[in-house]
Motif scaffolding. Structure first.
Motif, mmCIF file in Angstrom:
data_model
loop_
_atom_site.group_PDB
_atom_site.id
_atom_site.type_symbol
_atom_site.label_atom_id
_atom_site.label_comp_id
_atom_site.label_asym_id
_atom_site.label_seq_id
_atom_site.Cartn_x
_atom_site.Cartn_y
_atom_site.Cartn_z
ATOM 1 N N ALA A 183 0.857 -1.186 0.000
ATOM 2 C CA ALA A 183 0.000 0.000 0.000
ATOM 3 C C ALA A 183 0.893 1.236 0.000
ATOM 4 O O ALA A 183 1.887 1.292 0.723
ATOM 5 C CB ALA A 183 -0.910 0.009 1.230
ATOM 6 N N GLY A 185 0.530 5.530 0.250
ATOM 7 C CA GLY A 185 -0.445 6.574 0.528
ATOM 8 C C GLY A 185 0.105 7.701 1.376
ATOM 9 O O GLY A 185 1.328 7.898 1.473
ATOM 10 N N THR A 217 -6.700 -6.835 4.331
ATOM 11 C CA THR A 217 -5.239 -6.917 4.295
ATOM 12 C C THR A 217 -4.643 -6.530 5.642
ATOM 13 O O THR A 217 -5.261 -5.766 6.399
ATOM 14 C CB THR A 217 -4.660 -5.997 3.201
ATOM 15 O OG1 THR A 217 -3.233 -6.092 3.204
ATOM 16 C CG2 THR A 217 -5.054 -4.543 3.437
ATOM 17 N N ILE A 221 -2.633 0.330 7.251
ATOM 18 C CA ILE A 221 -3.471 1.391 6.692
ATOM 19 C C ILE A 221 -3.929 2.266 7.847
ATOM 20 O O ILE A 221 -4.409 1.757 8.861
ATOM 21 C CB ILE A 221 -4.686 0.809 5.942
ATOM 22 C CG1 ILE A 221 -4.218 -0.010 4.732
ATOM 23 C CG2 ILE A 221 -5.640 1.910 5.501
ATOM 24 C CD1 ILE A 221 -5.335 -0.736 4.018
ATOM 25 N N ASN A 225 -4.718 7.224 4.474
ATOM 26 C CA ASN A 225 -4.523 6.233 3.423
ATOM 27 C C ASN A 225 -5.765 6.079 2.550
ATOM 28 O O ASN A 225 -5.694 5.475 1.466
ATOM 29 C CB ASN A 225 -4.186 4.853 4.012
ATOM 30 C CG ASN A 225 -2.708 4.658 4.265
ATOM 31 O OD1 ASN A 225 -2.284 4.533 5.402
ATOM 32 N ND2 ASN A 225 -1.927 4.636 3.190
ATOM 33 N N LEU A 230 -3.818 -0.297 -3.461
ATOM 34 C CA LEU A 230 -3.246 -1.545 -2.958
ATOM 35 C C LEU A 230 -2.742 -2.300 -4.178
ATOM 36 O O LEU A 230 -3.525 -2.611 -5.090
ATOM 37 C CB LEU A 230 -4.301 -2.350 -2.205
ATOM 38 C CG LEU A 230 -3.814 -3.578 -1.439
ATOM 39 C CD1 LEU A 230 -2.977 -3.160 -0.233
ATOM 40 C CD2 LEU A 230 -5.001 -4.436 -0.968
ATOM 41 N N VAL A 237 -2.949 -2.279 -9.672
ATOM 42 C CA VAL A 237 -3.859 -1.902 -8.595
ATOM 43 C C VAL A 237 -4.924 -2.981 -8.461
ATOM 44 O O VAL A 237 -5.688 -3.236 -9.393
ATOM 45 C CB VAL A 237 -4.538 -0.548 -8.879
ATOM 46 C CG1 VAL A 237 -5.512 -0.203 -7.753
ATOM 47 C CG2 VAL A 237 -3.516 0.551 -9.043
ATOM 48 N N ASN A 241 -7.750 1.334 -0.973
ATOM 49 C CA ASN A 241 -7.792 1.318 0.489
ATOM 50 C C ASN A 241 -8.888 2.251 0.995
ATOM 51 O O ASN A 241 -8.944 3.422 0.612
ATOM 52 C CB ASN A 241 -6.437 1.724 1.058
ATOM 53 C CG ASN A 241 -5.339 0.774 0.626
ATOM 54 O OD1 ASN A 241 -5.531 -0.436 0.573
ATOM 55 N ND2 ASN A 241 -4.181 1.320 0.297
ATOM 56 N N ALA A 257 -10.044 -2.952 1.522
ATOM 57 C CA ALA A 257 -9.875 -2.277 0.233
ATOM 58 C C ALA A 257 -10.987 -2.709 -0.717
ATOM 59 O O ALA A 257 -11.378 -3.882 -0.747
ATOM 60 C CB ALA A 257 -8.513 -2.613 -0.373
#
Length: 501
Positions: A183, A185, A217, A221, A225, A230, A237, A241, A257
């Motif tokens: 991830a 972000g 997941t 996060i 985020n 993800l 992709v 998220n 997500a």
């Protein structure tokens, strides 16, 4: 004779020995553990390739200040007049509009500047700024947003027409539980933060969502985020998220997500139509249970039992009846009512679909032509008189006793994990020194009652508080709910507005 017998015995013993060896070898092969793929030596090459397409999103919202009575001037020469003037000025300043700022994440999926994020990141924004990995800021316009799936599509442009780096959608259906993911972000404003983990589970339903089955997941996060990508190990992709489960508000390794197959479908609809068109059957349903099956005298514990058929709906035209148990939709098994709702919404509008129902113990095949879900049935659609997506009425938000309050909606329920059975007014922010903060009221709290009166919007709370002040009261009684716990709070009223920090 004896010699021949001895030879036969020796040959038999040899065959038995060889057979034993073969059985032992087969057993050894059968218990050999499956070799699992190890963790990558490094994610650095992948991160270097993908990071330029990940963006930060900052928003500005204008919040209307509290309306109140004007503080009168004091006659000249009255003691402490200067202090009174300062108090009056602060009260009048509180009635001026204020700006609220928030941060989120996003990613570019097209070189022309198409940016994907969560709807709840930009839903109430008056201004949206997208900051790319190289630090350049771009004002963004909203192409379309969808509250039901929590996806929003933005557009940014280079003044000189340059193209943007972008990433591609992957196939989320191909990803397996245990596959590695990363991830990228903007958690807590920390741009370009990279975390790694695995897909922990699939097909998760959160906040009673019947539009998305989330990927789960353990990649870290956090707040900020939201809307970020993800990625799988191919650099595609495979999720957007969106939410976390946390008793503390921080990451505990349970993040969710939106699968890329859902997000890309919604994106295409928003880009092409400005809204998301969904399939519609026109029935009220509930899940089939063991108790229902026993009552009906059938052995069918999966499916969705029809409780209502809307007049002039696709279901009505196809002959669906109340009490039918829908077990298949377009060849796909219907495990429960939530699954049926998802299957119907994902079906192309106007497509003929074969539906299998159980009616009075017999399987019956029906032909249904999928309709379009009316906008009035989509939470948060807010269409205007022209049928175009509208925005929420900003006047519904209020700054009250150091709290920013708003009516509950699906986006706030998802953001703060508020149950469908909770009704009231949501607290979005609390000034650090306000009495509400000292009483433990925090963002995500829902105000159910004030002075034993049910409240549905901030204006009702203002009205009750103003009435209490006119009666000379110094406190009001709140009934609040936070994360499923309900309690009374005696809130001391502020003598002046105080300052937010």
């Amino acid at each position: 004779m004896n010699t021949r017998t001895t030879a036969y015995a020796s040959a038999g013993a040899l065959r038995a020995f060889l057979t034993s060896i073969m059985i032992l070898a087969a057993a050894m092969v059968s218990v050999t553990p499956v070799a699992a793929r190890g963790a990558p030596d490094s994610f650095a090459d992948l991160v270097e390739k993908l990071s330029p397409a990940v963006v930060n999103i900052s928003t500005v919202q204008t919040i209307r200040g509290r309306s109140g009575r004007r503080v009168p001037d004091l006659p000249e020469g009255v003691p402490f007049g200067d202090l009174w003037d300062q108090f009056r000025d602060r009260m009048e300043d509180d009635q001026e509009p204020r700006e609220a700022r928030s941060l989120g994440s996003g990613f570019i999926v097209d070189a022309t500047g198409i940016v994907i994020t969560n709807n709840h990141v930009v839903e109430d924004a008056d201004e949206i700024t997208v900051t790319t990995a190289d630090g350049d800021d771009f004002p963004a316009t909203v192409v379309g947003r969808d509250a039901l799936s929590d996806i929003a599509v933005l557009k940014i442009e280079h003044e000189n027409g340059d193209r943007f780096p972008f990433v591609k959608w992957g196939d989320s259906d191909d990803e397996r539980i245990g596959d590695w993911v990363i991830a990228i972000g903007n958690p807590f404003g920390q741009a370009g933060t990279v975390t790694a983990g695995i897909i922990s589970a699939r097909n998760r339903s959160i906040n009673n969502s019947n539009d998305v089955e989330f990927l789960q997941t353990d990649a870290s996060i956090n707040r900020g985020n939201s809307g970020g990508p993800l990625f799988n190990m191919k650099g595609e992709v495979i999720g957007v998220n969106t939410a976390i489960f946390s008793p503390t508000g921080g990451n505990v390794g349970i993040g969710f997500a939106i699968p890329s197959n859902d997000a890309s479908r919604v994106t295409a609809e928003l880009v092409e139509h400005g809204k998301v068109r969904r399939g519609w059957l026109g029935v009220g349903i509930q899940p089939m249970t063991e108790e229902f099956a026993e009552s009906l005298g059938i052995e069918q514990e999966e499916g969705a039992i029809v409780t209502r058929v809307e007049p002039n709906s696709p279901a009505d035209s196809a002959g669906v009846r109340e009490g039918d148990i829908i077990v298949k939709w377009d060849g796909k098994t219907v495990e429960d009512s939530n699954r049926l709702s998802i299957l119907v919404k994902r079906t192309e509008i106007g497509k003929p679909v074969k539906v299998i129902v159980i009616r009075q113990g017999e399987r019956v095949a029906l032909d249904v032509t999928t309709g379009e879900l009316p906008a009035s049935l989509i939470p948060g659609s807010g269409e205007d008189e022209n049928g175009q997506p509208g925005r929420p009425d900003r006047s519904e938000r209020e700054l009250v006793e150091g709290m920013e309050l708003a009516p509950l909606n699906d986006t706030l329920r998802r953001r703060y994990d508020i149950g469908e059975d909770v009704e009231g007014v949501a607290v979005l922010r609390v000034a650090r020194r306000a009495p509400a903060a000292r009483e433990g009221i925090r963002p995500g709290t829902v105000i159910l009652r004030v002075n034993q009166r049910t409240v549905d919007n901030p204006a009702e709370i203002v009205e009750i508080i103003e009435a209490a002040k006119e009666e000379g009261r110094e406190r009001v009684l709140f009934l609040v709910n936070y994360r499923g716990t309900t309690a009374h709070v005696s809130l001391k009223l502020m003598e002046d507005s105080g300052e937010e920090e």
